[in-house]
Design a protein around this motif. Structure first.
Motif, PDB file in Angstrom:
ATOM      1  N   ASP A 100       0.844  -1.187   0.000  1.00  0.00           N
ATOM      2  CA  ASP A 100       0.000   0.000   0.000  1.00  0.00           C
ATOM      3  C   ASP A 100       0.878   1.236   0.000  1.00  0.00           C
ATOM      4  N   SER A 101       0.410   2.267  -0.678  1.00  0.00           N
ATOM      5  CA  SER A 101       1.123   3.536  -0.647  1.00  0.00           C
ATOM      6  C   SER A 101       1.142   4.077   0.772  1.00  0.00           C
ATOM      7  N   SER A 102       2.263   4.653   1.165  1.00  0.00           N
ATOM      8  CA  SER A 102       2.388   5.211   2.509  1.00  0.00           C
ATOM      9  C   SER A 102       1.846   6.628   2.594  1.00  0.00           C
ATOM     10  N   THR A 103       1.470   7.209   1.444  1.00  0.00           N
ATOM     11  CA  THR A 103       1.042   8.613   1.446  1.00  0.00           C
ATOM     12  C   THR A 103      -0.344   8.832   0.859  1.00  0.00           C
ATOM     13  N   GLU A 104      -0.894   7.858   0.095  1.00  0.00           N
ATOM     14  CA  GLU A 104      -2.177   8.081  -0.573  1.00  0.00           C
ATOM     15  C   GLU A 104      -2.836   6.734  -0.833  1.00  0.00           C
ATOM     16  N   ASP A 105      -4.064   6.784  -1.388  1.00  0.00           N
ATOM     17  CA  ASP A 105      -4.755   5.551  -1.727  1.00  0.00           C
ATOM     18  C   ASP A 105      -4.029   4.841  -2.866  1.00  0.00           C
ATOM     19  N   GLY A 106      -4.263   3.543  -2.973  1.00  0.00           N
ATOM     20  CA  GLY A 106      -3.643   2.775  -4.029  1.00  0.00           C
ATOM     21  C   GLY A 106      -2.392   2.064  -3.553  1.00  0.00           C
ATOM     22  N   GLU A 107      -1.771   1.361  -4.477  1.00  0.00           N
ATOM     23  CA  GLU A 107      -0.596   0.558  -4.170  1.00  0.00           C
ATOM     24  C   GLU A 107       0.610   1.091  -4.932  1.00  0.00           C
ATOM     25  N   GLU A 108       1.785   0.664  -4.491  1.00  0.00           N
ATOM     26  CA  GLU A 108       3.012   1.050  -5.159  1.00  0.00           C
ATOM     27  C   GLU A 108       3.968  -0.127  -5.182  1.00  0.00           C
ATOM     28  N   LEU A 109       5.019   0.011  -5.956  1.00  0.00           N
ATOM     29  CA  LEU A 109       5.999  -1.052  -6.114  1.00  0.00           C
ATOM     30  C   LEU A 109       7.249  -0.756  -5.299  1.00  0.00           C
ATOM     31  N   ILE A 110       7.711  -1.775  -4.582  1.00  0.00           N
ATOM     32  CA  ILE A 110       9.004  -1.723  -3.915  1.00  0.00           C
ATOM     33  C   ILE A 110       9.975  -2.563  -4.735  1.00  0.00           C
ATOM     34  N   GLY A 111      11.125  -2.009  -5.050  1.00  0.00           N
ATOM     35  CA  GLY A 111      12.131  -2.725  -5.813  1.00  0.00           C
ATOM     36  C   GLY A 111      13.353  -3.029  -4.978  1.00  0.00           C
ATOM     37  N   LEU A 112      13.978  -4.146  -5.277  1.00  0.00           N
ATOM     38  CA  LEU A 112      15.217  -4.548  -4.615  1.00  0.00           C
ATOM     39  C   LEU A 112      16.255  -4.738  -5.704  1.00  0.00           C
ATOM     40  N   ASP A 113      17.364  -3.986  -5.633  1.00  0.00           N
ATOM     41  CA  ASP A 113      18.352  -4.110  -6.693  1.00  0.00           C
ATOM     42  C   ASP A 113      19.408  -5.163  -6.342  1.00  0.00           C
ATOM     43  N   GLU A 114      20.387  -5.334  -7.238  1.00  0.00           N
ATOM     44  CA  GLU A 114      21.352  -6.418  -7.082  1.00  0.00           C
ATOM     45  C   GLU A 114      22.221  -6.268  -5.846  1.00  0.00           C
ATOM     46  N   SER A 115      22.373  -5.050  -5.338  1.00  0.00           N
ATOM     47  CA  SER A 115      23.176  -4.818  -4.137  1.00  0.00           C
ATOM     48  C   SER A 115      22.355  -4.981  -2.860  1.00  0.00           C
ATOM     49  N   GLY A 116      21.028  -5.174  -3.009  1.00  0.00           N
ATOM     50  CA  GLY A 116      20.156  -5.267  -1.853  1.00  0.00           C
ATOM     51  C   GLY A 116      19.533  -3.954  -1.450  1.00  0.00           C
ATOM     52  N   ALA A 117      19.851  -2.875  -2.173  1.00  0.00           N
ATOM     53  CA  ALA A 117      19.263  -1.571  -1.868  1.00  0.00           C
ATOM     54  C   ALA A 117      17.783  -1.570  -2.217  1.00  0.00           C
ATOM     55  N   LEU A 118      17.004  -0.819  -1.427  1.00  0.00           N
ATOM     56  CA  LEU A 118      15.556  -0.758  -1.574  1.00  0.00           C
ATOM     57  C   LEU A 118      15.133   0.538  -2.246  1.00  0.00           C
ATOM     58  N   TRP A 119      14.088   0.433  -3.093  1.00  0.00           N
ATOM     59  CA  TRP A 119      13.574   1.581  -3.823  1.00  0.00           C
ATOM     60  C   TRP A 119      12.050   1.505  -3.845  1.00  0.00           C
ATOM     61  N   VAL A 120      11.394   2.662  -3.912  1.00  0.00           N
ATOM     62  CA  VAL A 120       9.950   2.715  -4.105  1.00  0.00           C
ATOM     63  C   VAL A 120       9.682   3.449  -5.415  1.00  0.00           C
ATOM     64  N   ALA A 121       8.759   2.906  -6.210  1.00  0.00           N
ATOM     65  CA  ALA A 121       8.473   3.485  -7.522  1.00  0.00           C
ATOM     66  C   ALA A 121       7.521   4.668  -7.390  1.00  0.00           C
ATOM     67  N   ASP A 122       7.887   5.775  -7.997  1.00  0.00           N
ATOM     68  CA  ASP A 122       7.026   6.943  -8.123  1.00  0.00           C
ATOM     69  C   ASP A 122       6.415   6.898  -9.522  1.00  0.00           C
ATOM     70  N   LEU A 123       5.136   6.493  -9.606  1.00  0.00           N
ATOM     71  CA  LEU A 123       4.505   6.314 -10.910  1.00  0.00           C
ATOM     72  C   LEU A 123       4.012   7.626 -11.505  1.00  0.00           C
ATOM     73  N   VAL A 124       4.161   8.723 -10.762  1.00  0.00           N
ATOM     74  CA  VAL A 124       3.865  10.034 -11.330  1.00  0.00           C
ATOM     75  C   VAL A 124       5.091  10.548 -12.080  1.00  0.00           C
ATOM     76  N   ALA A 125       6.240  10.436 -11.431  1.00  0.00           N
ATOM     77  CA  ALA A 125       7.486  10.871 -12.063  1.00  0.00           C
ATOM     78  C   ALA A 125       8.150   9.748 -12.854  1.00  0.00           C
ATOM     79  N   ASP A 126       7.573   8.512 -12.754  1.00  0.00           N
ATOM     80  CA  ASP A 126       8.181   7.335 -13.395  1.00  0.00           C
ATOM     81  C   ASP A 126       9.648   7.214 -13.007  1.00  0.00           C
ATOM     82  N   ASP A 127       9.887   7.228 -11.706  1.00  0.00           N
ATOM     83  CA  ASP A 127      11.242   7.220 -11.179  1.00  0.00           C
ATOM     84  C   ASP A 127      11.265   6.391  -9.896  1.00  0.00           C
ATOM     85  N   TRP A 128      12.458   6.112  -9.407  1.00  0.00           N
ATOM     86  CA  TRP A 128      12.643   5.374  -8.172  1.00  0.00           C
ATOM     87  C   TRP A 128      13.159   6.306  -7.079  1.00  0.00           C
TER      88      TRP A 128
END
Length: 268
Positions: A64-92
Motif C-alpha cells: 500500500d502507498s504510505s502517502t495516498e490511496d492505491g498501491e506502489e511497487l518496492i524494488g530490490l536491486d542487485e546490491s540489496g538496496a531498496l527503492w519505491v516506484a514513483d509512478l507520477v514521475a516514473d522514477d525510483w
C-alpha cells in the motif's frame, strides 16, 4: 475471464505482478522486470512505461502507498538496496536498508499494508514501520511472507527456516511454530470465512498441502514447483490455487482436489 486460453500481452518479462497503482481499489495494472532488470508497468495491457533511472532490480513487491490511496511497487536491486516506484514521475526513490528479500504487510494494525520486513545478507530478519528505521528480529529464515493467520487484525510475519520449519510472530518478539515441514507457503481463505488466515504450501518434493486451523494439513493430489492463491471462480473468496508443475504447465484447482490445465504456448 476464461481459463481456457491466454491472450498475449506485449512484453518480454522475467517477473510479473499486478497492483492498483493508478486506479485505487482495482488491480488492473501490471508491473514487471525485463531480462536486464529494468522495471516497467502497464495500465492498459498494451503499452509499457519504464520506471527509471535506477539500478537493475531483482525483485518487486506490491505494498500500500504510505502517502495516498492505491498501491506502489518496492524494488530490490542487485546490491540489496531498496527503492519505491514513483509512478507520477516514473522514477525510483531510495529507501534506507539492504536486504536479500522483502515483503510488505500491515504490521502496526493501521489497515494499510505499507510496512516492510525482510531478510538481510546474514540471514537475519528486520522490519520497519516508517521505511526509515529498521529493527532486528530474533530468528533466521530463507523465505518469509505476511498474513493475519491469528485473525487479530494485524498481519503476522511468517518465516520458513533452512530446516523447512514454519514459524509465525505477531509482535516481532516471540515466535510460535506452526506444525509442518514446508518449503513454500501462500496465504488464503480456504474455509470461506472471509478471513485470509489459512495457509497452503509445498514440500521439498512438490507435494501440496493446505490448512484452515494451522495445525492439521490436508494433502491435495499433485506435484507442483510453485504455488499461488487467488479467486479464480469469482465466488469472492481467495480459496483457489494456481500451480506450475515440473513440466512448466500451469495448473489450477477451485475445489482443492482436482487440478485442471490452462492451455498455453511456450514463449520462444
Amino acid at each position: 475471464v476464461s481459463l481456457s486460453s491466454f491472450s498475449e500481452v506485449p512484453a518480454e518479462l522475467e517477473y510479473l505482478l499486478s497492483f492498483d497503482g493508478v486506479q485505487a481499489g482495482f488491480r488492473t495494472d501490471l508491473g514487471g522486470l525485463v531480462p536486464d532488470g529494468d522495471a516497467s508497468y502497464s495500465t492498459d495491457l498494451s503499452g509499457w512505461t519504464a520506471i527509471g533511472p535506477g539500478a537493475p532490480m531483482t525483485l518487486l513487491e506490491v505494498v500500500d502507498s504510505s502517502t495516498e490511496d492505491g498501491e506502489e511497487l518496492i524494488g530490490l536491486d542487485e546490491s540489496g538496496a531498496l527503492w519505491v516506484a514513483d509512478l507520477v514521475a516514473d522514477d525510483w526513490t531510495p529507501i534506507p536498508g539492504a536486504l536479500e528479500c522483502v515483503v510488505g504487510g500491515d504490521f502496526d494494525g493501521d489497515t494499510r499494508r505499507d510496512d516492510l520486513a525482510g531478510i538481510n545478507f546474514s540471514g537475519g530478519l528486520e522490519y520497519t514501520l516508517d521505511r526509515a528505521t529498521w529493527t532486528a528480529i530474533t530468528g533466521d529464515a530463507n523465505r518469509i511472507l505476511a498474513g493475519d493467520v491469528d485473525n487479530d487484525g494485524v498481519e503476522n510475519l511468517i518465516r520458513i527456516t533452512d530446516l523447512s520449519e514454519v514459524w509465525s510472530t505477531g509482535d516481532f518478539a516471540s515466535w510460535t511454530q506452526i506444525p509442518g515441514i514446508l518449503d513454500q507457503l501462500v496465504v488464503g481463505d480456504f474455509d470461506n470465512d472471509g478471513q485470509m488466515d489459512d495457509l497452503a504450501g509445498l514440500t521439498a518434493s512438490g507435494a501440496v498441502f493446505y490448512t484452515t486451523d494451522l495445525n492439521n494439513w490436508t494433502r491435495i493430489p499433485g506435484v507442483m514447483a510453485s504455488l499461488l492463491c487467488g479467486d479464480l471462480d469469482g465466488d469472492g473468496y481467495k480459496d483457489d490455487l494456481i500451480g506450475l508443475d515440473d513440466g512448466g504447465k500451469i495448473r489450477y484447482t477451485t475445489d482443492l482436489a482436482t487440478w485442471k490445465g490452462i492451455p498455453h504456448s511456450p514463449i520462444p
